[in-house]
Design a protein around this motif. Structure first.
Motif, short mmCIF file in Angstrom:
data_model
loop_
_atom_site.label_atom_id
_atom_site.label_comp_id
_atom_site.label_asym_id
_atom_site.label_seq_id
_atom_site.Cartn_x
_atom_site.Cartn_y
_atom_site.Cartn_z
N TRP A 161 1.07 -1.40 -0.12
CA TRP A 161 0.20 0.09 0.15
C TRP A 161 0.95 1.70 -0.06
CZ3 TRP A 161 0.29 -3.32 4.60
CH2 TRP A 161 0.67 -2.86 5.59
N ASN A 162 0.04 2.07 -0.49
CA ASN A 162 1.02 4.08 -0.36
C ASN A 162 0.91 4.02 0.97
OD1 ASN A 162 1.76 6.45 -0.51
ND2 ASN A 162 -0.08 6.63 -2.19
N ALA A 163 2.33 4.06 1.26
CA ALA A 163 2.04 4.91 3.05
C ALA A 163 2.44 6.30 2.84
CB ALA A 163 3.43 3.77 3.72
N GLY A 164 3.18 6.91 2.23
CA GLY A 164 2.94 7.96 2.50
C GLY A 164 1.84 8.51 2.10
N SER A 180 -10.37 8.10 8.90
CA SER A 180 -11.32 7.77 8.68
C SER A 180 -12.39 7.72 10.05
CB SER A 180 -11.06 5.92 8.60
OG SER A 180 -10.54 5.18 9.91
N ALA A 181 -13.88 7.66 9.42
CA ALA A 181 -14.15 7.81 11.01
C ALA A 181 -15.52 7.04 10.53
CB ALA A 181 -15.15 9.23 10.88
N ASP A 184 -4.04 2.64 0.34
CA ASP A 184 -3.45 2.65 2.23
C ASP A 184 -3.51 1.15 2.70
OD1 ASP A 184 -6.24 2.97 2.92
OD2 ASP A 184 -7.04 4.56 2.23
N GLN A 185 -2.98 1.63 4.44
CA GLN A 185 -3.41 0.45 4.77
C GLN A 185 -4.40 -0.29 5.04
OE1 GLN A 185 -0.98 1.07 8.18
NE2 GLN A 185 -0.87 -1.44 8.67
N SER A 186 -6.14 0.35 5.72
CA SER A 186 -7.11 -0.18 5.19
C SER A 186 -7.46 -1.00 4.65
CB SER A 186 -7.88 0.87 5.73
OG SER A 186 -8.19 2.11 5.19
N LYS A 187 -7.01 -0.63 2.97
CA LYS A 187 -7.94 -0.92 1.95
C LYS A 187 -7.05 -2.53 1.81
CE LYS A 187 -10.27 3.61 -0.61
NZ LYS A 187 -9.92 3.76 1.00
N ALA A 188 -5.79 -2.27 1.98
CA ALA A 188 -4.69 -3.53 1.72
C ALA A 188 -5.47 -4.41 2.84
CB ALA A 188 -3.50 -3.46 1.66
N GLU A 189 -6.16 -3.97 3.89
CA GLU A 189 -6.91 -5.21 4.76
C GLU A 189 -7.66 -5.41 4.70
OE1 GLU A 189 -5.51 -3.14 8.74
OE2 GLU A 189 -3.15 -3.33 8.54
N LEU A 205 -21.26 -2.97 13.99
CA LEU A 205 -20.32 -3.41 12.52
C LEU A 205 -19.33 -2.80 11.91
CD1 LEU A 205 -20.12 -6.42 11.52
CD2 LEU A 205 -22.07 -5.73 9.66
N SER A 206 -18.64 -3.08 12.09
CA SER A 206 -17.70 -2.56 10.42
C SER A 206 -16.56 -2.36 10.57
CB SER A 206 -16.72 -1.16 11.94
OG SER A 206 -15.59 -2.24 13.06
N VAL A 207 -15.31 -2.82 9.41
CA VAL A 207 -14.99 -2.84 8.77
C VAL A 207 -13.96 -3.76 9.58
CG1 VAL A 207 -12.49 -2.71 6.86
CG2 VAL A 207 -14.67 -1.80 6.87
#
Length: 183
Positions: free
Chosen positions: A83-86, A91-92, A137-142, A163-165
């Protein structure tokens, strides 16, 4: 060779030093963002490689070549996520506002990070030139689907409560209306 007095020098040192052990991988993305040559490649905060080049591939995608030094290249499995770490992630959710800030160097120069989900730890090591998607980003990768199993989409008519991702899913298997087991 013959003695010479004229040389052509590089503007920057090469990303890969001659004879350096490691593996080259190719990341694909529809956006390049701030990632450029010599941007760091990180594994859990440790610099383990560098971006060796970027190029437009077709009219709508980019290829990003990354070199990961040995022995860290063995951490890259076929199920590894990059993922792009830059990027700055905000997120809310019902749990509040979360922010992930990259280092100042990663924001300015761009950076790529990677990790392997636990379910892919036993996957074979990735070969030289293996291709991976680059997540924004990291959350999309995870949260990206892993493995070759089926992916399900569930639609709710009303509120889903807490309920959440990434929330665990429990499947109740039934046979002709009678519960058999929890999976």
């Amino acid at each position: 060779g013959a003695p010479t007095r004229r040389f052509i020098g590089l503007e920057k040192p090469p990303a890969i030093k001659r004879g350096q052990a490691g593996t080259l991988f190719v990341l694909t993305s529809d956006r390049l963002g701030s990632i450029g040559q010599d941007a760091d490649v990180d594994y859990r905060g440790l610099k383990v490689g560098a971006v060796t080049g970027t190029r437009l591939s077709g009219s709508r995608s980019f290829e990003i070549s990354v070199f990961i030094r040995a022995p860290y290249d063995k951490l890259v499995r076929t199920g590894t996520r990059f993922w792009n770490a830059g990027a700055v992630e905000v997120s809310a959710s019902q749990g509040g506002v979360k922010a992930r800030l990259a280092s100042l160097g990663a924001i300015v120069n761009g950076a790529v990070a990677f990790d392997t989900p636990a379910v892919a730890d036993a996957a074979p090591g990735a070969a030289w030139g293996a291709r991976f998607p680059l997540y924004s980003d990291q959350s999309k990768a995870e949260s990206a689907p892993s493995g070759t199993g089926p992916t399900y989409a569930v639609m709710f008519q009303g509120a889903v409560g807490g309920l959440s991702v990434g929330a665990p899913v429990t499947l109740r298997v039934t046979h002709q209306g009678a519960p058999l087991s929890d999976a």
